[in-house]
Design a protein around this motif. Sequence first.
Motif, PDB file in Angstrom:
ATOM      1  N   SER A  65     -31.215 -37.259 -73.959  1.00  0.00           N
ATOM      2  CA  SER A  65     -29.898 -36.659 -74.183  1.00  0.00           C
ATOM      3  C   SER A  65     -29.656 -35.427 -73.313  1.00  0.00           C
ATOM      4  CB  SER A  65     -29.709 -36.309 -75.665  1.00  0.00           C
ATOM      5  OG  SER A  65     -30.634 -35.329 -76.071  1.00  0.00           O
ATOM      6  N   ILE A 105     -27.674 -38.880 -71.695  1.00  0.00           N
ATOM      7  CA  ILE A 105     -27.275 -40.020 -72.533  1.00  0.00           C
ATOM      8  C   ILE A 105     -26.717 -39.478 -73.842  1.00  0.00           C
ATOM      9  CG2 ILE A 105     -28.174 -42.022 -73.811  1.00  0.00           C
ATOM     10  CD1 ILE A 105     -30.236 -42.361 -71.557  1.00  0.00           C
ATOM     11  N   ASP A 106     -25.682 -40.125 -74.338  1.00  0.00           N
ATOM     12  CA  ASP A 106     -25.084 -39.762 -75.622  1.00  0.00           C
ATOM     13  C   ASP A 106     -26.182 -39.624 -76.675  1.00  0.00           C
ATOM     14  OD1 ASP A 106     -22.749 -39.782 -77.659  1.00  0.00           O
ATOM     15  OD2 ASP A 106     -24.067 -41.422 -78.326  1.00  0.00           O
ATOM     16  N   GLU A 107     -26.080 -38.599 -77.533  1.00  0.00           N
ATOM     17  CA  GLU A 107     -27.151 -38.291 -78.479  1.00  0.00           C
ATOM     18  C   GLU A 107     -27.483 -39.448 -79.424  1.00  0.00           C
ATOM     19  OE1 GLU A 107     -28.312 -34.604 -81.332  1.00  0.00           O
ATOM     20  OE2 GLU A 107     -27.185 -34.173 -79.514  1.00  0.00           O
ATOM     21  N   ASP A 108     -26.477 -40.149 -79.921  1.00  0.00           N
ATOM     22  CA  ASP A 108     -26.741 -41.290 -80.810  1.00  0.00           C
ATOM     23  C   ASP A 108     -27.473 -42.401 -80.067  1.00  0.00           C
ATOM     24  OD1 ASP A 108     -25.572 -40.101 -83.032  1.00  0.00           O
ATOM     25  OD2 ASP A 108     -23.605 -41.017 -82.676  1.00  0.00           O
ATOM     26  N   GLN A 109     -27.043 -42.675 -78.856  1.00  0.00           N
ATOM     27  CA  GLN A 109     -27.707 -43.700 -78.046  1.00  0.00           C
ATOM     28  C   GLN A 109     -29.120 -43.259 -77.681  1.00  0.00           C
ATOM     29  OE1 GLN A 109     -26.422 -46.686 -77.567  1.00  0.00           O
ATOM     30  NE2 GLN A 109     -28.170 -47.430 -76.409  1.00  0.00           N
TER      31      GLN A 109
END
Length: 126
Positions: free
Chosen positions: A88, A93-97
């Motif tokens: 992240s 990268i998006d935190e959830d992903q």
Amino acid sequence: MDKLSKSHEDYLEAIVMLGGTTERSVRSVDIATKLGVSKASVSKALTFLKENGFVDQPYYGDITLTEAGFSYGASVLDRHQMLTEFLSKVIGIDEDQAEKEACIMEHAISDESFEKWEAYIRTLNL
């Protein structure tokens, strides 16, 4: 000791995340809730983990980790946190992903590869 299955690693990690240690116990219902599994699934996994020396649990009692169980669970959690942060914050990268992908990666990477990756990351002074 060989590497545990992804599922068993998830159980140890969850117990550590819930605050379980060699001295502090957690309830099986809390493990079931954390992992989104049935109490029967928790019971089956705990049987394996008890037989292999990772957890202690008196008959229908709360669960505590052995030294080996705490060490293993804390190691999985550390991998997860380091990988999530790297994906992240460093890669963007998006935190959830990043969280989802770190969960996959933490189980797939060998101890040797992770140690080398971790040593490299530490040289970057992030």
